[in-house]
Design a protein around this motif. Structure first.
Motif, PDB file in Angstrom:
ATOM      1  N   ARG A   1      62.804  66.879  32.406  1.00 42.52           N
ATOM      2  CA  ARG A   1      62.943  65.671  31.590  1.00 42.52           C
ATOM      3  C   ARG A   1      64.409  65.258  31.514  1.00 42.52           C
ATOM      4  N   ARG A   2      65.277  66.204  31.219  1.00 44.37           N
ATOM      5  CA  ARG A   2      66.694  65.920  31.023  1.00 44.37           C
ATOM      6  C   ARG A   2      67.367  65.380  32.288  1.00 44.37           C
ATOM      7  N   TYR A   3      67.030  65.948  33.449  1.00 42.05           N
ATOM      8  CA  TYR A   3      67.745  65.591  34.670  1.00 42.05           C
ATOM      9  C   TYR A   3      66.978  64.642  35.588  1.00 42.05           C
ATOM     10  N   GLY A   4      65.816  64.154  35.141  1.00 43.08           N
ATOM     11  CA  GLY A   4      65.074  63.189  35.951  1.00 43.08           C
ATOM     12  C   GLY A   4      64.484  63.786  37.209  1.00 43.08           C
ATOM     13  N   MET A   5      63.637  64.805  37.002  1.00 46.27           N
ATOM     14  CA  MET A   5      63.000  65.515  38.121  1.00 46.27           C
ATOM     15  C   MET A   5      61.492  65.532  37.914  1.00 46.27           C
ATOM     16  N   VAL A   6      60.760  65.768  39.005  1.00 46.31           N
ATOM     17  CA  VAL A   6      59.321  65.979  38.918  1.00 46.31           C
ATOM     18  C   VAL A   6      58.934  67.213  39.717  1.00 46.31           C
TER      19      VAL A   6
ATOM     20  N   ASP B   1      56.197  65.585  34.956  1.00 49.94           N
ATOM     21  CA  ASP B   1      56.982  64.364  35.151  1.00 49.94           C
ATOM     22  C   ASP B   1      58.324  64.454  34.441  1.00 49.94           C
ATOM     23  N   ALA B   2      59.120  63.412  34.555  1.00 48.27           N
ATOM     24  CA  ALA B   2      60.468  63.377  33.985  1.00 48.27           C
ATOM     25  C   ALA B   2      60.472  62.890  32.540  1.00 48.27           C
TER      26      ALA B   2
END
Length: 194
Positions: free
Chosen positions: A116-121, A169-170
């Motif tokens: 969530r914090r770094y925009g990853m999936v 999800d992010a």
């Protein structure tokens, strides 16, 4: 649930558009990575030979045929279990800007917040589908750290790789967490009936 095609490397903005449960097909490049490679990067402090920014990492140790110096043909490129590599999730996002990870079996809850914090999936892929996945790899373009064979870094060019399901999800949503929670509730109900 939406269906999308993404080309990697990609941006954080594109990743944040995805939601858990979305179906994604991937074009572009995927980086094959595994335990030993990440131990080299994070525990031994060795800088990766390629920029991992915007990348899609596939947990794999592929079966390949050597064609010549630094040249390989894919024989069978499947996934390996991701959970044991969860400790690398945060530094992959924070230090290298990785956007997606894919492997077998999902990641535990401790991966949710860094994603969530770094925009990853995290992409879920059908287990046992290595034969199909291999046909979606057009070429092994580069290999680094060959002395770690088969746990080197691999750069695969892919077309229509998938379909993949967004498992985490992010935005802090995880299908793995949801299934585990539902299973625990069902287990309580079953025990209550005994």
């Amino acid at each position: 649930m939406a269906e999308r095609t993404l080309t990697f490397p990609t941006t954080e903005e594109a990743i944040r558009e995805l939601r858990a449960g979305d179906i994604v097909t991937v074009d572009g490049h995927i980086i094959g990575i595994r335990d030993r490679t990440q131990i080299r990067i994070f525990d031994e402090g060795v800088t990766p030979p390629w920029d991992l920014g915007g990348s899609f990492l596939l947990h794999t140790a592929p079966n390949v045929r050597k064609l010549g110096e630094g040249s390989y043909e894919p024989i069978c490129i499947g996934t390996t279990t991701s959970a044991r590599m969860v400790r690398f999730t945060e530094p992959l996002g924070r230090d290298h800007g990785v956007r997606a990870i894919c492997g077998k079996g999902g990641l535990p809850d401790e991966a949710i917040e860094p994603m969530r914090r770094y925009g990853m999936v995290y992409f879920a892929i059908v287990g046992g589908a290595a034969a199909l996945e291999t046909t979606q790899i057009e070429e092994i373009e580069e290999v680094a750290w060959e002395e770690l064979m088969p746990e080197c870094l691999w750069k695969f060019r892919v077309k229509d790789f998938g379909p993949l399901t967004v498992g985490i999800d992010a935005h802090g949503n995880s299908l793995y967490h949801d299934v585990q929670t539902a299973a625990q509730e069902k287990l309580k109900e079953l025990y209550a009936r005994l």
